[in-house]
Design a protein around this motif. Structure first.
Motif, PDB file in Angstrom:
ATOM      1  N   MET A   1     -29.343  -6.482  33.155  1.00  0.00           N
ATOM      2  CA  MET A   1     -29.276  -5.036  33.331  1.00  0.00           C
ATOM      3  C   MET A   1     -28.232  -4.370  32.438  1.00  0.00           C
ATOM      4  SD  MET A   1     -31.735  -4.899  35.324  1.00  0.00           S
ATOM      5  CE  MET A   1     -31.745  -3.127  35.584  1.00  0.00           C
ATOM      6  N   HIS A   2     -27.611  -5.151  31.557  1.00  0.00           N
ATOM      7  CA  HIS A   2     -26.667  -4.583  30.591  1.00  0.00           C
ATOM      8  C   HIS A   2     -26.732  -5.393  29.306  1.00  0.00           C
ATOM      9  CE1 HIS A   2     -23.873  -7.955  31.171  1.00  0.00           C
ATOM     10  NE2 HIS A   2     -24.034  -7.787  32.478  1.00  0.00           N
ATOM     11  N   GLU A   3     -26.245  -4.819  28.215  1.00  0.00           N
ATOM     12  CA  GLU A   3     -26.212  -5.541  26.950  1.00  0.00           C
ATOM     13  C   GLU A   3     -25.104  -6.588  26.976  1.00  0.00           C
ATOM     14  OE1 GLU A   3     -27.805  -2.957  23.270  1.00  0.00           O
ATOM     15  OE2 GLU A   3     -25.873  -2.271  24.044  1.00  0.00           O
ATOM     16  N   GLY A   4     -25.357  -7.723  26.308  1.00  0.00           N
ATOM     17  CA  GLY A   4     -24.356  -8.771  26.206  1.00  0.00           C
ATOM     18  C   GLY A   4     -24.406  -9.750  27.363  1.00  0.00           C
ATOM     19  N   GLY A   5     -23.742 -10.899  27.170  1.00  0.00           N
ATOM     20  CA  GLY A   5     -23.774 -11.962  28.165  1.00  0.00           C
ATOM     21  C   GLY A   5     -22.887 -11.731  29.367  1.00  0.00           C
ATOM     22  N   PHE A   6     -21.956 -10.777  29.283  1.00  0.00           N
ATOM     23  CA  PHE A   6     -21.164 -10.343  30.423  1.00  0.00           C
ATOM     24  C   PHE A   6     -20.729  -8.909  30.157  1.00  0.00           C
ATOM     25  CE2 PHE A   6     -18.321 -12.374  27.419  1.00  0.00           C
ATOM     26  CZ  PHE A   6     -17.233 -11.538  27.346  1.00  0.00           C
ATOM     27  N   ARG A   7     -20.267  -8.220  31.180  1.00  0.00           N
ATOM     28  CA  ARG A   7     -19.942  -6.806  31.010  1.00  0.00           C
ATOM     29  C   ARG A   7     -18.733  -6.623  30.099  1.00  0.00           C
ATOM     30  NH1 ARG A   7     -22.815  -3.265  33.768  1.00  0.00           N
ATOM     31  NH2 ARG A   7     -24.029  -3.933  35.581  1.00  0.00           N
TER      32      ARG A   7
ATOM     33  N   ALA B   1     -30.517 -17.052  40.258  1.00  0.00           N
ATOM     34  CA  ALA B   1     -31.555 -16.124  39.810  1.00  0.00           C
ATOM     35  C   ALA B   1     -31.092 -14.682  39.978  1.00  0.00           C
ATOM     36  CB  ALA B   1     -32.843 -16.360  40.598  1.00  0.00           C
ATOM     37  N   ALA B   2     -30.416 -14.395  41.075  1.00  0.00           N
ATOM     38  CA  ALA B   2     -29.922 -13.036  41.321  1.00  0.00           C
ATOM     39  C   ALA B   2     -28.849 -12.661  40.300  1.00  0.00           C
ATOM     40  CB  ALA B   2     -29.367 -12.925  42.739  1.00  0.00           C
ATOM     41  N   HIS B   3     -27.966 -13.601  39.987  1.00  0.00           N
ATOM     42  CA  HIS B   3     -26.887 -13.318  39.039  1.00  0.00           C
ATOM     43  C   HIS B   3     -27.447 -13.141  37.627  1.00  0.00           C
ATOM     44  CE1 HIS B   3     -22.644 -12.965  38.275  1.00  0.00           C
ATOM     45  NE2 HIS B   3     -22.705 -13.842  37.293  1.00  0.00           N
ATOM     46  N   ALA B   4     -28.436 -13.945  37.262  1.00  0.00           N
ATOM     47  CA  ALA B   4     -29.067 -13.805  35.951  1.00  0.00           C
ATOM     48  C   ALA B   4     -29.740 -12.442  35.823  1.00  0.00           C
ATOM     49  CB  ALA B   4     -30.076 -14.922  35.740  1.00  0.00           C
ATOM     50  N   ALA B   5     -30.369 -11.976  36.897  1.00  0.00           N
ATOM     51  CA  ALA B   5     -31.028 -10.663  36.875  1.00  0.00           C
ATOM     52  C   ALA B   5     -30.017  -9.550  36.626  1.00  0.00           C
ATOM     53  CB  ALA B   5     -31.769 -10.431  38.191  1.00  0.00           C
ATOM     54  N   LEU B   6     -28.842  -9.660  37.223  1.00  0.00           N
ATOM     55  CA  LEU B   6     -27.806  -8.652  37.007  1.00  0.00           C
ATOM     56  C   LEU B   6     -27.379  -8.606  35.544  1.00  0.00           C
ATOM     57  CD1 LEU B   6     -25.498  -9.145  40.134  1.00  0.00           C
ATOM     58  CD2 LEU B   6     -27.033  -7.222  39.663  1.00  0.00           C
ATOM     59  N   THR B   7     -27.302  -9.767  34.912  1.00  0.00           N
ATOM     60  CA  THR B   7     -26.908  -9.826  33.505  1.00  0.00           C
ATOM     61  C   THR B   7     -27.936  -9.135  32.612  1.00  0.00           C
ATOM     62  OG1 THR B   7     -25.683 -11.878  33.864  1.00  0.00           O
ATOM     63  CG2 THR B   7     -26.333 -11.396  31.600  1.00  0.00           C
TER      64      THR B   7
ATOM     65  N   VAL C   1     -36.644  -4.659  35.332  1.00  0.00           N
ATOM     66  CA  VAL C   1     -36.940  -4.158  33.998  1.00  0.00           C
ATOM     67  C   VAL C   1     -35.698  -4.438  33.169  1.00  0.00           C
ATOM     68  CG1 VAL C   1     -37.509  -2.160  32.588  1.00  0.00           C
ATOM     69  CG2 VAL C   1     -38.481  -2.375  34.889  1.00  0.00           C
ATOM     70  N   ALA C   2     -35.780  -5.440  32.312  1.00  0.00           N
ATOM     71  CA  ALA C   2     -34.602  -5.922  31.601  1.00  0.00           C
ATOM     72  C   ALA C   2     -34.187  -4.959  30.492  1.00  0.00           C
ATOM     73  CB  ALA C   2     -34.873  -7.301  31.007  1.00  0.00           C
ATOM     74  N   ILE C   3     -32.881  -4.789  30.353  1.00  0.00           N
ATOM     75  CA  ILE C   3     -32.315  -4.064  29.227  1.00  0.00           C
ATOM     76  C   ILE C   3     -32.052  -5.029  28.081  1.00  0.00           C
ATOM     77  CG2 ILE C   3     -30.294  -2.769  28.428  1.00  0.00           C
ATOM     78  CD1 ILE C   3     -30.101  -1.593  31.242  1.00  0.00           C
ATOM     79  N   ASP C   4     -31.509  -6.196  28.408  1.00  0.00           N
ATOM     80  CA  ASP C   4     -31.186  -7.207  27.398  1.00  0.00           C
ATOM     81  C   ASP C   4     -31.046  -8.539  28.121  1.00  0.00           C
ATOM     82  OD1 ASP C   4     -30.238  -8.694  25.227  1.00  0.00           O
ATOM     83  OD2 ASP C   4     -28.171  -7.991  25.484  1.00  0.00           O
ATOM     84  N   THR C   5     -31.790  -9.552  27.687  1.00  0.00           N
ATOM     85  CA  THR C   5     -31.748 -10.854  28.353  1.00  0.00           C
ATOM     86  C   THR C   5     -30.692 -11.788  27.778  1.00  0.00           C
ATOM     87  OG1 THR C   5     -33.463 -11.741  26.877  1.00  0.00           O
ATOM     88  CG2 THR C   5     -34.201 -10.724  28.946  1.00  0.00           C
TER      89      THR C   5
END
Length: 284
Positions: free
Chosen positions: A272-278, A264-270, A231-235
């Protein structure tokens, strides 16, 4: 030699040393609506930061303004472990993008000002540093393909995200080890796109398809990689994260299937938060 890389360039074992990536092109400050939060991003910049996050040696080549946003961009790049010794400061505003985020996390770009990124070209020292890297990834760059041609002629391993480029000349793919693209559609649609890019001179093609997964066309074989169900927060930046993780795995000697699954796993983690990296958002 590693599949798809020019003669003389081999896969770098992660046990030997850190893989060296040069990421060239766009950076920007993303302004997310309706939250009003501001995040540093851009294809080339996100790839640089995410590649460093994965343990690679990453350097960013591009331009920012002599303003607060430019200082913020430089600070977050350095904090992310990215070499910014070739970051150029110009008397133009730092690029910014307005992004509208839906309740499901999907994004739509509303307005873009490329600012200091427009017209950027590496100087001799920057070009020499790129030539010393294991791989060069090009994001948005309005040089009509000049850098791509120069690097390919020098026998370098080069990828480019053609989705973020607009001009017809900048969309050319001759000599690319990997042309990255993005569409919304099934694997068959990605295969048709890949066929056209391979015919045009790309040596390999990777197509991301959002929630439908991704498709790899390497060494004459088409592989479909499923997306992680989330469930994406921000893609924002998910495709950039995919590119970074795929390149890191591929350059480490992983099979395309493994590199695609890791990406695919790393993209999914991204997502889960706003912005392109934490990063901590700064309110407008």
């Amino acid at each position: 030699n590693h599949p798809l890389t020019p003669a003389g360039i081999t896969a770098v074992s992660s046990t030997d040393r850190r893989i060296r990536l040069a990421a060239v092109g766009d950076n920007c400050v993303d302004i997310l609506q309706p939250s009003g939060h501001r995040f540093v991003g851009g294809n080339a910049l996100n790839v640089a930061v995410q590649f460093a996050t994965l343990g690679g040696s990453s350097a960013y080549f591009g331009a920012v303004g002599k303003d607060d946003d430019g200082a913020l961009t430089a600070r977050l790049l350095a904090r992310g472990g990215v070499d910014i010794s070739h970051l150029v400061r110009r008397s133009l505003p730092t690029a910014h993008t307005e992004i509208h985020v839906s309740e499901t996390g999907e994004r739509r770009i509303g307005f873009e000002d490329f600012g200091a990124c427009a017209g950027y070209a590496p100087d001799k020292k920057a070009l020499a540093a790129m030539l010393a890297a294991d791989h060069v990834h090009i994001g948005w760059l309005d040089d009509s393909g000049a850098l791509r041609r120069r690097l390919v002629a020098a026998g370098r391993s080069v990828s480019q995200d053609i989705t973020v480029n607009a001009s017809a000349e900048s969309l050319r793919v001759e000599g690319l080890a990997i042309a990255f693209a993005s569409i919304e559609g099934p694997h068959q649609a990605a295969a048709r796109l890949a066929d056209s890019l391979l015919t045009a001179g790309a040596r390999g093609v990777v197509v991301t398809r959002g929630a439908l997964g991704s498709s790899l066309f390497l060494n004459g074989t088409g592989i479909e990689i499923p997306a992680r169900p989330i469930v994406a927060i921000d893609t924002t930046g998910a495709g950039d994260s995919y590119i970074a993780a795929f390149l890191h795995g591929w350059l480490s000697g992983a099979t395309p299937q493994t590199a695609g699954a890791q990406a695919a796993a790393h993209a999914a983690l991204t997502c889960m938060h706003e912005g392109g990296f934490r990063q901590a958002p700064a309110d407008v």
